[in-house]
Write a protein that holds these residues in place. Sequence first.
Motif, PDB file in Angstrom:
ATOM      1  N   UNK A  70       0.841  -1.186   0.000  1.00  0.00           N
ATOM      2  CA  UNK A  70       0.000   0.000   0.000  1.00  0.00           C
ATOM      3  C   UNK A  70       0.884   1.247   0.000  1.00  0.00           C
ATOM      4  N   UNK A  71       0.282   2.363  -0.266  1.00  0.00           N
ATOM      5  CA  UNK A  71       1.002   3.624  -0.184  1.00  0.00           C
ATOM      6  C   UNK A  71       0.072   4.689   0.359  1.00  0.00           C
ATOM      7  N   UNK A  72       0.649   5.761   0.872  1.00  0.00           N
ATOM      8  CA  UNK A  72      -0.149   6.869   1.368  1.00  0.00           C
ATOM      9  C   UNK A  72      -0.197   7.957   0.307  1.00  0.00           C
ATOM     10  N   UNK A  73      -1.391   8.354  -0.135  1.00  0.00           N
ATOM     11  CA  UNK A  73      -1.491   9.378  -1.173  1.00  0.00           C
ATOM     12  C   UNK A  73      -1.034  10.761  -0.700  1.00  0.00           C
ATOM     13  N   UNK A  74      -0.993  10.962   0.617  1.00  0.00           N
ATOM     14  CA  UNK A  74      -0.522  12.228   1.182  1.00  0.00           C
ATOM     15  C   UNK A  74       0.457  11.918   2.316  1.00  0.00           C
ATOM     16  N   UNK A  75       1.612  12.547   2.269  1.00  0.00           N
ATOM     17  CA  UNK A  75       2.598  12.465   3.340  1.00  0.00           C
ATOM     18  C   UNK A  75       2.682  13.844   3.988  1.00  0.00           C
ATOM     19  N   UNK A  76       2.588  13.891   5.305  1.00  0.00           N
ATOM     20  CA  UNK A  76       2.619  15.168   6.013  1.00  0.00           C
ATOM     21  C   UNK A  76       4.042  15.749   6.034  1.00  0.00           C
ATOM     22  N   UNK A  77       4.111  17.061   6.025  1.00  0.00           N
ATOM     23  CA  UNK A  77       5.395  17.755   6.027  1.00  0.00           C
ATOM     24  C   UNK A  77       5.711  18.236   7.442  1.00  0.00           C
ATOM     25  N   UNK A  78       6.654  17.594   8.148  1.00  0.00           N
ATOM     26  CA  UNK A  78       6.947  17.986   9.529  1.00  0.00           C
ATOM     27  C   UNK A  78       7.491  19.405   9.660  1.00  0.00           C
ATOM     28  N   UNK A  79       8.047  19.942   8.582  1.00  0.00           N
ATOM     29  CA  UNK A  79       8.587  21.305   8.626  1.00  0.00           C
ATOM     30  C   UNK A  79       7.495  22.368   8.683  1.00  0.00           C
ATOM     31  N   UNK A  80       6.242  21.942   8.419  1.00  0.00           N
ATOM     32  CA  UNK A  80       5.128  22.908   8.481  1.00  0.00           C
ATOM     33  C   UNK A  80       4.310  22.754   9.760  1.00  0.00           C
ATOM     34  N   UNK A  81       4.549  21.677  10.530  1.00  0.00           N
ATOM     35  CA  UNK A  81       3.686  21.358  11.670  1.00  0.00           C
ATOM     36  C   UNK A  81       3.858  22.330  12.829  1.00  0.00           C
ATOM     37  N   UNK A  82       2.738  22.801  13.340  1.00  0.00           N
ATOM     38  CA  UNK A  82       2.727  23.630  14.546  1.00  0.00           C
ATOM     39  C   UNK A  82       3.243  22.819  15.731  1.00  0.00           C
ATOM     40  N   UNK A  83       3.813  23.517  16.717  1.00  0.00           N
ATOM     41  CA  UNK A  83       4.419  22.841  17.858  1.00  0.00           C
ATOM     42  C   UNK A  83       3.477  21.999  18.691  1.00  0.00           C
ATOM     43  N   UNK A  84       2.174  22.265  18.632  1.00  0.00           N
ATOM     44  CA  UNK A  84       1.216  21.483  19.397  1.00  0.00           C
ATOM     45  C   UNK A  84       0.881  20.153  18.731  1.00  0.00           C
TER      46      UNK A  84
END
Length: 249
Positions: A70-84
């Motif tokens: 399987x694959x994930x169609x979206x990978x989150x970008x940790x460089x954009x994530x808010x500190x919370x």
Amino acid sequence: MAEKTVLVESYLSCHVCSETFRDPVSLSCNHSFCSSCLQKFWEQRALTDVAKHLGNLSFRVWEKMKDQVHFSPVILDPNTANGWLSLSDDLTSVRNGDKDQQLPGNPERFTKYANVLGSEGFSSGRHSWEVEVGDHPDWTIGLTKESVDRKGELPGASPEYGIWCLTHRSGKYTNGDGEAVRVEKNLQRIRVQLDYDRGEVSFYDPEDMTPICTLTDTFTEKLFPWFSIGEAGDAKTADIKICQSEIPL
């Protein structure tokens, strides 16, 4: 006499190369062949059998892999994530944590709100993905333009400010314009669908593809998957997760 000559030659000729026997070998079926011809025949037969076996084996292996790859169609970008926000190791799920992490204040990071973007943006074509929200009480998902303000106040998560989204809060669903969206049941999954060229961001219940709402606009820059996550409280679902898709084989 000529017939007898042909008959004799037939007994002296190999049935594979049609030449006079060279180092003849007789089989139990009373047929004779050149030793080298017989060797080549068996080698070719063995190769054919191996090829067929590998072909059948490959088909069965790929059939089994369909249930596993399987694959994930979206990978989150940790460089954009808010500190919370805390992201999973595979960058496919996010939760609102219990403390504000001390993260680098890089330009792409959201510092005011608990937001995170997908790592890949879109500037053409059609794209879709599903998000598992379960019973999480406070989330907003959709797309945002690349130039969205990541540091200051956002008066609202709406197309006016470059965000096209669906929000769930206090048991109610609203679209990016703040208008109430009527649904027949609490949604466990949301399908987000972008048609960039037609200027449409649509949301569906993937269980039966029931439309939830569609936002239309004229897109002028790259759009990124957008997630805003509140506290889960006592909900069973703490993580908002991007659903996996099967690799088409």
